[in-house]
Write a protein that holds these residues in place. Structure first.
Motif, PDB file in Angstrom:
ATOM      1  N   SER A  53      39.877  37.868  38.516  1.00  0.00           N
ATOM      2  CA  SER A  53      40.097  37.469  39.904  1.00  0.00           C
ATOM      3  C   SER A  53      40.362  38.624  40.864  1.00  0.00           C
ATOM      4  N   THR A  54      40.356  39.873  40.406  1.00  0.00           N
ATOM      5  CA  THR A  54      40.696  41.003  41.265  1.00  0.00           C
ATOM      6  C   THR A  54      39.486  41.886  41.527  1.00  0.00           C
ATOM      7  N   VAL A  55      39.212  42.092  42.818  1.00  0.00           N
ATOM      8  CA  VAL A  55      38.189  43.040  43.255  1.00  0.00           C
ATOM      9  C   VAL A  55      38.886  44.127  44.057  1.00  0.00           C
ATOM     10  N   TRP A  56      38.518  45.378  43.777  1.00  0.00           N
ATOM     11  CA  TRP A  56      38.999  46.510  44.562  1.00  0.00           C
ATOM     12  C   TRP A  56      37.884  46.952  45.514  1.00  0.00           C
ATOM     13  N   ALA A  57      38.258  47.323  46.735  1.00  0.00           N
ATOM     14  CA  ALA A  57      37.264  47.728  47.729  1.00  0.00           C
ATOM     15  C   ALA A  57      37.799  48.887  48.552  1.00  0.00           C
ATOM     16  N   VAL A  99      40.063  37.026  44.522  1.00  0.00           N
ATOM     17  CA  VAL A  99      38.925  36.154  44.786  1.00  0.00           C
ATOM     18  C   VAL A  99      39.127  34.753  44.219  1.00  0.00           C
ATOM     19  N   SER A 100      40.313  34.465  43.711  1.00  0.00           N
ATOM     20  CA  SER A 100      40.565  33.137  43.140  1.00  0.00           C
ATOM     21  C   SER A 100      40.891  32.122  44.219  1.00  0.00           C
ATOM     22  N   THR A 101      41.144  32.583  45.444  1.00  0.00           N
ATOM     23  CA  THR A 101      41.437  31.688  46.552  1.00  0.00           C
ATOM     24  C   THR A 101      40.221  31.585  47.463  1.00  0.00           C
ATOM     25  N   THR A 145      45.422  41.380  49.203  1.00  0.00           N
ATOM     26  CA  THR A 145      46.834  41.267  48.832  1.00  0.00           C
ATOM     27  C   THR A 145      47.548  42.610  48.810  1.00  0.00           C
ATOM     28  N   GLN A 146      46.792  43.707  48.890  1.00  0.00           N
ATOM     29  CA  GLN A 146      47.414  45.033  48.856  1.00  0.00           C
ATOM     30  C   GLN A 146      46.502  46.025  49.561  1.00  0.00           C
ATOM     31  N   ALA A 147      47.092  46.929  50.316  1.00  0.00           N
ATOM     32  CA  ALA A 147      46.353  48.006  50.973  1.00  0.00           C
ATOM     33  C   ALA A 147      47.003  49.323  50.583  1.00  0.00           C
ATOM     34  N   ILE A 148      46.240  50.188  49.922  1.00  0.00           N
ATOM     35  CA  ILE A 148      46.764  51.460  49.417  1.00  0.00           C
ATOM     36  C   ILE A 148      46.193  52.601  50.253  1.00  0.00           C
ATOM     37  N   ASP A 149      47.057  53.338  50.928  1.00  0.00           N
ATOM     38  CA  ASP A 149      46.608  54.509  51.674  1.00  0.00           C
ATOM     39  C   ASP A 149      46.205  55.622  50.713  1.00  0.00           C
TER      40      ASP A 149
END
Length: 723
Positions: free
Chosen positions: A457-461, A478-480, A486-490
């Motif tokens: 269910s997890t995609v990183w972009a 992507v399960s919803t 759900t997270q933004a990483i600088d």
């Protein structure tokens, strides 16, 4: 606070099964207005759909097209397949239109200059195009409105300011005013023309009112906005000003006001921002709503419901803008004082529910509000529009909402002006397909590029260089439905936000970190490179190109990265200096040995423009590659997923002969890109494939810069299983 802005819309989208189906709007068609030109005309000319209305039978749309100087007509007998009915040439510039029966009452600007404004109101038969009558208005018309009972027409005579004179400061004479003209048996009665003065009302440049927009309620009362004057007036049926008041000001918190920074930082504030309303619409006989664009000194980024005596019944504040931020429609490079710039408002009763529709010119979104309680309207949906929505019409008896989108980017290779149709029906909301709603902090995003799948269910972009001062990795669930960020990483370097990155690809390193591919632009000192980052986004290793590649590099570099058995593979978007025409490299790099290699990949031949690669993703015994042209709308031809067997991915040393791989078509994405009723978007740039073969695809919205802001993020099912 940010978690609940779209709860209603998201709940609708998440509903499954017939028992949970609800009534929602979905786009069913997009009509490029250039197609209304006659055969043989130059359809590359700029065109525009601005103000729009519909005939009494609900079957023909009519819109103003200022660049062409015409009224455009569209047959919507089948609303899912709108057909061109051609243009009606006018002697002047159309500014607005209101239809009574089958007659289009059209404001036409014939001004010689700002200081010598002139115009007329023409009555035009929609079917024949014949001009039936014309009244001299004595000034430059802007908005035109019809009384609900068809008794009269009201016209705002703006006599607009010259924005290049004294930096656009007002007053600039001559002053504007309001005109009221009776209709006798549906025909214009020019002798009845009543000039209603608006001078002396506003505190801001009261001797130079610039009426912007008008609307009429069932009592025959006219409301008129004076945008630059930040003032509103209500006129009785006999032409007497019964009330007038300042539109007021608001204080704004959590906004981004710095233009062209290349980062979405909603940490600033402004106080005392004038509303300066543009469009206005009665929602009943006691209340009206305004879209507070701000075109002079204001721009409160929101919209307001007033009573007709001037009380503020509801103020959206920044809530409308924040909802657009969450779905990736914030126009960062044009934000400055106006943000998403609400410019349009209309009203309609659908299924017994009073609804207000707010259009964001810069965010290119239509907000749908349930206005059952005018003091507490509820945002239920956000609908994707074309670039720069300007006018709307509701057709409740046919369950239709129509938007006219004025911006034509054809000269720059972008989207043309479109009219879009939305239908109210039972089902699930198709948009948005990706949102950051639900995060603890308000999180903006856009320009989604490369993607990689981690678990079920997890995609990183990653986002590309548009946000040059805020490079980020996004975690997407992507399960919803819609999928959620759900997270933004600088991405950082030595403890600071990393600069000079042009991220177009991401791959998991198998150890909790990531490999990132930077496309690069050496003319802007952005290198073609690979970056190894840890789970916190800190760059731990930077890999530059070897001399053999530097010698032949061009602007269009890495588009995607994937990891196969310890070797990284990168797709190069277009031909470099040593490539044969129609062939590009798939580059390999082995981190353990530092060895580079490559194979050649055959591109589809372009119909026009160019064809290149946008993504590479390994799955099973193949690498999957997104191949696309740079075309959109009706011109788009190549948006496909191909695959190459890993047995063919045998890299040879750089500088010598490279093996040519063969490719197998997996899916033509054009039907997917047409599935939501919009024009075909050009930039398919993300592909992630889970272990079971389920593939997800995304498009790049260019950071809402000369773009509608629409992001498509969807699954195509399991690759290779006959979906």
């Amino acid at each position: 606070m940010h978690r609940t802005l779209l709860t209603s819309a998201l709940a609708l989208a998440a509903a499954t099964g017939a028992a949970q189906a609800e009534m929602v709007f979905n786009r069913i068609a997009s009509f490029p207005v250039a197609s209304n030109m006659d055969e043989g005309e130059d359809r590359t000319r700029e065109t525009s759909s601005e103000i729009i209305d519909v005939t009494a039978d609900g079957m023909t749309l009519v819109y103003t097209d200022s660049p062409l100087g015409v009224l455009g007509r569209i047959d919507i007998t089948d609303p899912a397949s709108p057909q061109p009915l051609g243009n009606i040439a006018l002697d002047g510039e159309p500014t607005s239109v209101a239809i009574v029966g089958n007659v289009a009452f059209t404001g036409i600007n014939t001004s010689e200059s700002y200081t010598a404004p002139s115009g007329r109101l023409a009555a035009i038969d929609v079917t024949s195009g014949e001009e039936l009558a014309s009244c001299d208005l004595g000034g430059q018309p802007d908005s035109v409105a019809k009384a609900p009972d068809g008794a009269f027409i009201a016209v705002a005579i703006e006599n607009e300011r010259d924005e290049d004179l004294n930096d656009g400061a007002i007053p600039q004479m001559p002053a504007g005013f309001l005109v009221k003209i009776a209709l006798t048996d549906g025909a214009l009665d020019c002798d009845s023309l009543q000039k209603i003065e608006l001078t002396g009302l506003a505190e801001v440049a009261g001797d130079d009112p610039e009426p912007e927009f008008v609307d009429i309620n069932a009592l025959g009362e006219i409301v008129v906005t004076m945008q630059e004057n930040n003032h509103i007036a209500v006129i009785d049926a006999d032409g007497t000003v019964s009330a007038h008041f300042s539109a007021g000001a608001v204080d704004l918190e959590g906004i981004d006001t710095t233009d062209e920074r290349g980062a979405l930082l909603f940490t600033e504030s402004q106080s005392g921002v004038k509303r300066e309303p543009d469009a206005v619409k009665w929602i009943d006989d006691q209340h009206f709503a305004t879209a507070n664009e701000g075109d002079y000194e204001g721009g409160s980024r929101g919209w307001t419901i007033f009573s007709k005596t001037g009380e503020v019944v509801y103020e959206s504040g920044t809530s409308f803008e924040q909802a657009l931020i969450q779905i990736g429609h914030y126009p960062d490079k044009r934000s400055d004082a106006k943000g998403v710039e609400p410019e349009s408002v209309t009203f309609g009763q659908f299924g017994g529910t009073p609804m207000i529709f707010i259009g964001s010119e810069r965010g290119s979104v239509v907000g749908v509000y349930d206005a059952t309680d005018p003091a507490n309207p509820r945002l239920t949906q956000l609908l994707p529009s074309g670039v720069g929505p300007e006018g709307y019409v509701t057709i409740p008896e046919r369950s239709l909402l129509v938007s006219a989108n004025e911006t034509d980017l054809g000269a720059d290779g972008g989207a043309r002006a479109h009219v879009m149709l939305f239908q109210y029906a039972e089902g699930e909301a198709m948009y948005p397909q990706l949102t950051s709603e639900g995060m603890d902090e308000l999180t903006g995003w856009g320009a989604i590029s490369g993607m990689a799948a981690e678990d079920e269910s997890t995609v990183w972009a990653v986002s590309d260089s548009f946000y040059g001062y805020q490079p980020r990795i996004f975690r997407i669930d992507v399960s919803t439905k819609p999928a959620r960020i759900t997270q933004a990483i600088d991405i950082t370097r030595a403890g600071h936000i990393a600069q000079k990155l042009d991220l177009e690809g991401i791959a998991l390193d198998g150890q909790g970190g990531f490999w990132l591919a930077s496309e690069g632009r050496t003319d802007q000192l952005i290198p073609h490179a690979l970056y190894h980052v840890n789970a916190e986004g800190e760059i731990k290793e930077e890999v530059s190109l070897p001399a053999e590649l530097v010698a032949v590099e061009k602007r269009f570099g890495f588009e995607g990265i994937t990891l196969v058995n310890g070797t990284l593979w990168m797709a190069v978007q277009r031909e470099w200096g040593d490539d044969e025409k129609g062939q590009v490299k798939l580059l390999s790099y082995t981190p353990e040995s530092g060895e580079w290699g490559a194979v050649r990949y055959p591109l589809d031949a372009p119909t026009t423009g160019w064809v290149g690669l946008s993504e590479i993703t390994a799955h099973g015994d193949h690498v999957y590659i997104v191949e696309r042209d740079n075309l959109l709308g009706e011109a788009a031809a190549t948006k496909k997923i191909y695959r190459v067997a890993l047995t063919e991915m045998q890299p040879a040393a750089l500088g010598g002969d490279l093996p040519l791989v063969s490719k197998e078509e997996v899916r033509d994405l054009l039907p997917d890109l047409k599935a939501n009723g919009g024009y075909v978007l050009d930039k398919v740039e993300g592909l992630a494939i889970f272990g079971d073969g389920t593939a997800w695809v995304s498009t790049d919205n260019d950071g809402v810069d000369d773009h509608s802001g629409e992001t498509m993020f969807f699954t195509i099912g399991q690759v290779g299983t006959g979906y």
